[in-house]
Design an enzyme around this catalytic site. Structure first.
Site, PDB file in Angstrom:
ATOM      1  CG  ASP A 416      33.884  28.277  -3.682  1.00 19.15           C
ATOM      2  OD1 ASP A 416      33.840  28.293  -4.928  1.00 19.15           O
ATOM      3  OD2 ASP A 416      34.200  29.263  -3.006  1.00 19.15           O
ATOM      4  CG  ASP A 827      24.274  38.400   4.185  1.00 17.80           C
ATOM      5  OD1 ASP A 827      25.021  39.351   4.482  1.00 17.80           O
ATOM      6  OD2 ASP A 827      24.007  37.479   4.967  1.00 17.80           O
TER       7      ASP A 827
END
Length: 1126
Positions: A416, A827
């Site tokens: 990223d 998550d």
């Protein structure tokens, strides 16, 4: 310089009508059916030189060396047979040697990489691997290699020719330039390049690639004009899906189609049917008393709180009110935490049964090709400075060497940060895998992370059978040491290389200025670029940030580091490697480097956005029906971990499992586990308990997902079965969601046609095998034995388009599809959404740890980690993901567990108050009750005894040690009075006032022993999170001193009252003991700021108390026992 012909790739020739349609591509409105790829080279200055003729016309100096190469993708389904022509092999090799870049309002380019890394590349699957020189005059191209790294020569005359010249010859004359004869391919190749213009394609079976089968039409469509996948599958017994699903040929099972299908299923039923997994319930001798104690404690709590409410302390009503409020909340919090634990379960798998069902040879599968589904493994990293590239490289090596069919694995690493350091580190890892992976297979190495393996203590020859193990291990150890040196030196190597190239550019610019007569005193303006090993600009982030080359602003990058392997095992020999790999499969799994595009003005959604980019690109490139995501420091410790998870997914009833959660295990934790870093109470107790309900929560790493569940669909209806008649309807994405209109596919999933068409294929391939009448929602045996198609440029270009920053605009990515946005704990929210749609999850605890990672052992780092989790929980509580708003598909006890996830940080408000109560009681001489009655003491004793009994029984069924349980209790109070409190304050300010605050580190004080592996444990880094527990500890200590002094000087000392209050203060201080040790660091080196802050706050509170409740002096009739100065 090599050239490219204008011949389209194989997918460009597969239009339904046999023609290629051209669709314009403009910025963000480009469609996948018209995705354009422009191959390009870059000049020494890093400027792109496009191979498109319309661009070359602008610069005539290059126009004679390049030809137009524009590829269009027609809207065709992805279920066509594999093309084994030389052109397809050449295309795949060319693609694997190209770095693809693209993004918003930019053309997708494929930059041919002559050199990926400075070191030598040997494995034929790896990017940068080339063969001998082309024999054509004035061509410096390299001919392609086969799976063994040997030159591929398409003609019997052995004339060496590169991919470009071969395609030119095919297009112009069809004659070999060497013998001037039509190409007659020796060996395994067909006589000519297949002609797809009529739409008729040959269908080679998995074991009959050169059979004499007739061509069958692919154009089977339903009344709506959509491709009829099921009709084609069951009418033609051809291949299904994106290259790796196969229906057995009818000559293997008889002449009649239905009878053949039944015989194919009976083949696996010759043996008694055995399940792949089973549930092991906790023994009744443990679970029955455990449930009884829960009921008893619940009833006792009710009586205790009722008694406390009816008997207030009128002498200190404020103290009673504070205490009873806290106790009621603690009871509520205990219920949310304890009630979901009433049905803990254990599970076990049978890997032998999995092997018999999916990997063993059979009459229909004499070569033993695996029928297991494919799996895509995701590794995420963002900053090479915070996440060392060597750690990520070791994780990648553990994945590439996992014990699973090689052709079924695809590994994706998401960078990223777009750093060249990470890119070259991954290329080095792929190069070292050429030696490490076969070594692991040859000697059955565990663990397959080289750093962890070579760090093991003990006898390395234990259970090793081969006589050459010691020699091989010694050689691999030397190679790994050199590998580490290369990885650790990459940063300096890139810097020196970039400095050299930038200096060359400055010299060129200076020379140009002198020749043009410009002012020599004018400063030279040359961008400080970061350069790749092939002497071109890195398209990602530069060391010196520049426009479109900095964090948050760079193009999308995709590089196939290792191209897909051959579908049959490739055995090594004693000559081609450093070691003797005879009878060892030397293939490597597919490995792809991905860095999504980032531009200013776009919300990239951190890790969740990176994961969704990987979901889309992997769906286009490999489309594994299952996904396993790992953090960069979380490696595979058990090479059979994927097989363990597949036992649940492929078992009867596994079609409604959305993910398999593995426990997190950590290395490098101090032996005493001072700050409960192992978190064993959560992973071995809470998660096992949730496994008996609707399943464990998703914890961010070590999770195997069903790709279809990530797409936002509901679980399948188990009564649904595929009709095998000739009137079967087409299997489409809209079949899985009645509310999803085919016209709304772009709104939900984006504009990629390839992505939309891959969804039903992934769903079909992820079904359990239908080898038992009870399996109502399965797939036929043997349908996943056909190899996948080779990669081509258009497929990779589509993947680049899917990782662009504009792709998610006006879609449901992050809202319903993929990882969910809007929370720092994406998550938990992602798992909650799946459970809320009716899916269930499974907790897979293996005998050998499946995965291992690292955790912060420093106090401040640990507090900030907990702060992030607690902040996410507060965000969940104030969002639509609150379990109170869940649907009926979420079970009641599961709802309580998710409600506890959002509520637990708020306990800190009451915990802080309750920790001050013992000190206030000691200072004032009052207690939370007016009199210590027998009823109060009996109820308090009953609550305490039931708590101890529950802890003992929970330790018994969970396997958690008593010391681990106590460490968890200690850190619960430490984090509850610091990080959780800060998270609540931060969340309330954000919700009420829209103010966002952060708690940062300030000063550091490290230990002297830098060689100590636990040096971080003694590192003291001041943070404002430490203030509340410091104040709590000091106030309780001061209160005990004040109460002790007052009791001594009393005429009639009331030691019972002092002991009662001191006991509760000691209870608080005992929980804070690890925190106090953390403040001391090594040899008592504590920052002065700690004592200054704590002392000032303690004195302020004491003075405030004296001001509110001043001393009234000695009363009449009472002897003076006070202390006075002389």
């Amino acid at each position: 310089m090599s050239t490219l012909s204008s011949q389209p790739s194989k997918k460009a020739m597969r239009s339904p009508a046999g023609t290629t349609s051209s669709t314009s591509s403009q910025g963000g409105n480009r469609s996948s059916s018209g995705q354009t790829v422009k191959f390009a080279r870059r000049t020494s200055s890093g400027r792109y030189v496009s191979l498109s003729r319309e661009d070359l016309d602008l610069s005539g100096e290059f126009s004679g060396d390049y030809m137009n190469y524009t590829v269009h993708i027609p809207p065709t389904p992805d279920n066509q047979p594999m093309d084994t022509s030389v052109a397809a092999k050449a295309e795949e090799q060319y693609v694997s040697n190209s770095l693809f870049t693209g993004g918003f309002n930019s053309v997708t380019r494929a930059h041919l990489m002559d050199k990926v890394i400075d070191s030598e590349v040997s494995h034929p699957q790896m990017a940068g691997s080339k063969g001998s020189s082309c024999a054509m005059p004035a061509c410096d191209g390299k001919i392609m290699k086969d799976e063994r790294g040997e030159d591929v020569i398409p003609c019997e005359c052995r004339f060496k020719i590169c991919r470009d010249c071969y395609m030119d010859a095919q297009k112009d004359t069809g004659l070999c330039p060497g013998c001037k004869e039509p190409y007659k391919v020796g060996g395994d190749y067909d006589d000519d390049v297949p002609n797809y213009s009529s739409g008729a394609l040959s269908l080679p079976g998995p074991d009959d690639a050169k059979g004499d089968r007739r061509n069958m039409s692919m154009m089977k469509r339903n009344q709506n004009g959509d491709f009829d996948n099921n009709k084609w599958l069951f009418e033609t017994q051809g291949t299904y899906g994106y290259g790796n699903a196969y229906w057995p040929q009818d000559e293997r099972y008889g002449d009649d189609g239905d009878e053949g299908m039944q015989r194919g299923m009976l083949e696996n039923q010759d043996k008694p049917w055995r399940p792949l997994s089973r549930v092991i319930h906790v023994k009744n001798s443990i679970i029955s008393p455990y449930r009884l104690l829960i009921v008893v404690r619940l009833v006792t709590l009710g009586f205790f709180l009722a008694w406390r409410v009816r008997h207030p302390n009128y002498d200190a009503i404020w103290l009673w009110l504070m205490s009873i409020t806290c106790e009621i909340w603690f009871a509520f919090s205990w219920i949310l935490d304890q009630i979901p634990k009433i049905n803990p379960v254990n599970r076990e798998t049978d890997l032998e049964v999995l092997r018999d069902k999916f990997d063993m040879p059979s009459p229909s599968n004499p070569t033993g090709r695996s029928d297991l589904p494919g799996i895509d493994l995701f590794v995420s990293t963002a900053d090479p400075e915070k996440e060392p590239p060597l750690t990520t490289a070791n994780t990648i090596l553990s994945i590439l060497s996992v014990d699973y069919p090689v052709e079924k694995i695809a590994c994706y690493v998401s960078d990223d940060g777009g750093a060249l350091l990470t890119f070259e580190a991954m290329a080095e890892a792929a190069s070292f895998a050429d030696l490490w992976v076969p070594f692991c297979r040859k000697h059955d190495i565990e663990p397959r992370n080289p750093d962890s393996y070579f760090s093991l203590k003990g006898d390395p020859t234990k259970n090793k059978k081969r006589a050459d193990f010691v020699k091989d291990r010694r050689r691999v150890k030397r190679e790994y040491d050199e590998f580490k040196v290369r990885i650790n030196g990459l940063n300096d190597s890139i810097r020196r290389r970039s400095d050299a190239f930038n200096a060359r550019e400055e010299m060129k610019m200076l020379k140009h200025m002198r020749e043009s007569g410009a002012d020599p005193m004018e400063p030279i303006k040359v961008q400080k670029a970061t350069w790749m090993a092939d002497g071109t600009h890195w398209p990602g982030t530069w060391s010196v940030p520049a426009g479109e080359h900095k964090k948050g602003d760079h193009a999308g990058i995709l590089q196939v580091m290792l191209k897909p392997p051959s579908h049959d095992p490739l055995m090594g020999s004693s000559e081609d490697k450093l070691l003797d790999f005879t009878d060892v499969d030397i293939r490597l799994p597919m490995f792809v480097y991905v860095s999504r595009e980032k531009r200013p003005g776009y919300d990239h959604n951190k890790k969740a956005g990176a994961m969704n980019a990987l979901v889309r690109s992997s769906a286009i490139l490999s489309n594994g029906p299952f996904i396993l995501n790992l953090d960069c420091d979380h490696y595979i410790f058990n090479c059979k971990a994927i097989r363990e998870g597949m036992c649940f997914m492929m078992d009867r009833g596994g079609e409604d499992i959305c993910y398999i959660q593995f426990p997190q295990r950590f290395e490098g934790i101090d032996p005493s586990d001072r700050y409960a870093n192992h978190n064993t109470v959560f992973f071995d107790s809470n998660m096992r308990a949730l496994d008996g309900l609707q399943g464990p929560v998703y914890v961010g790493t070590g999770t195997m997902f069903r790709r279809f569940a990530l797409y936002g669909f509901d679980p399948p209806v188990v009564d649904y079965s595929i009709d095998k008649g000739s009137e079967t309807q087409a299997l489409k994405t809209t079949d899985f969601d009645p509310d999803l209109d085919v016209n709304l596919l772009p709104k939900r999933f984006g504009n990629s046609t390839m992505l939309a068409e891959s969804i039903p294929v992934a769903e079909f391939q992820g079904r359990p095998i239908a080898d038992h009448p009870a399996v109502k929602y399965g797939r036929p045996p043997g349908v996943l034995r056909v190899p996948r198609e080779p990669l081509d440029a258009t497929t990779v270009a589509e993947a680049v388009s899917a990782i662009s920053c504009w792709y998610e605009d006006k879609t449901e990515w992050g809202d319903r599809v993929g990882w969910i946005y809007g929370s720092v704990t994406e998550d938990v929210v992602t798992g909650y959404r799946m459970h809320n749609r009716g899916w269930r999850s499974v907790y897979c605890v293996t005998k050998r740890d499946s995965f291992r990672g690292s955790a912060p052992i420093n106090l401040t780092d640990r507090l900030h980690q907990v702060l992030r989790w607690a902040t996410g929980s507060v965000e969940i509580f104030f969002s639509r993901n609150n379990a109170l708003l869940a649907t009926r598909k979420l079970k009641f006890l599961q709802r309580l567990a998710y409600l506890n996830v959002g509520v637990y940080p708020f306990t800190s408000l009451f915990l802080v108050v309750y920790c001050f109560l013992p000190a206030l009681s000691l200072i004032t001489g009052n207690f939370i009750v007016q009199t210590l009655s027998i009823t109060f003491l009996v109820l308090l004793l009953a609550i305490s005894l039931t708590l101890v009994g529950l802890a003992i029984l929970e330790v018994k069924w969970s396997g958690v040690g008593l010391e681990e349980w106590w460490r968890n209790e200690q850190f619960w109070l430490i984090s509850g009075t610091s990080a959780h409190l800060a998270a609540v304050v931060q969340g309330l300010l954000k919700v009420i006032a829209g103010i966002e605050i952060s708690f940062t580190l300030t000063s550091k004080s490290a230990g002297e022993d830098v060689d100590d592996i636990y040096a971080d444990l003694y590192l003291v880094k001041w943070t404002s999170l430490m203030i509340p527990p410091i104040v709590i500890g000091m106030v309780n200590i001061i209160a005990m001193v004040i109460a002790f002094s007052r009791t001594i000087y009393e005429t009639v000392p009331q030691w019972s009252r002092f002991i009662g209050g001191a006991f509760f203060s000691f209870w608080v201080l005992a929980h804070l003991y690890p925190f106090a040790k953390g403040l001391m660091g090594r040899r008592g080196k504590t920052p002065t700021i700690v004592f200054v802050w704590s002392g000032l706050i303690a004195i302020t509170l004491s003075l405030l108390w004296v001001a509110v409740y001043p001393n009234s002096g000695p009363q009449e009739g009472v002897g003076g026992g006070g202390f006075t100065f002389p």
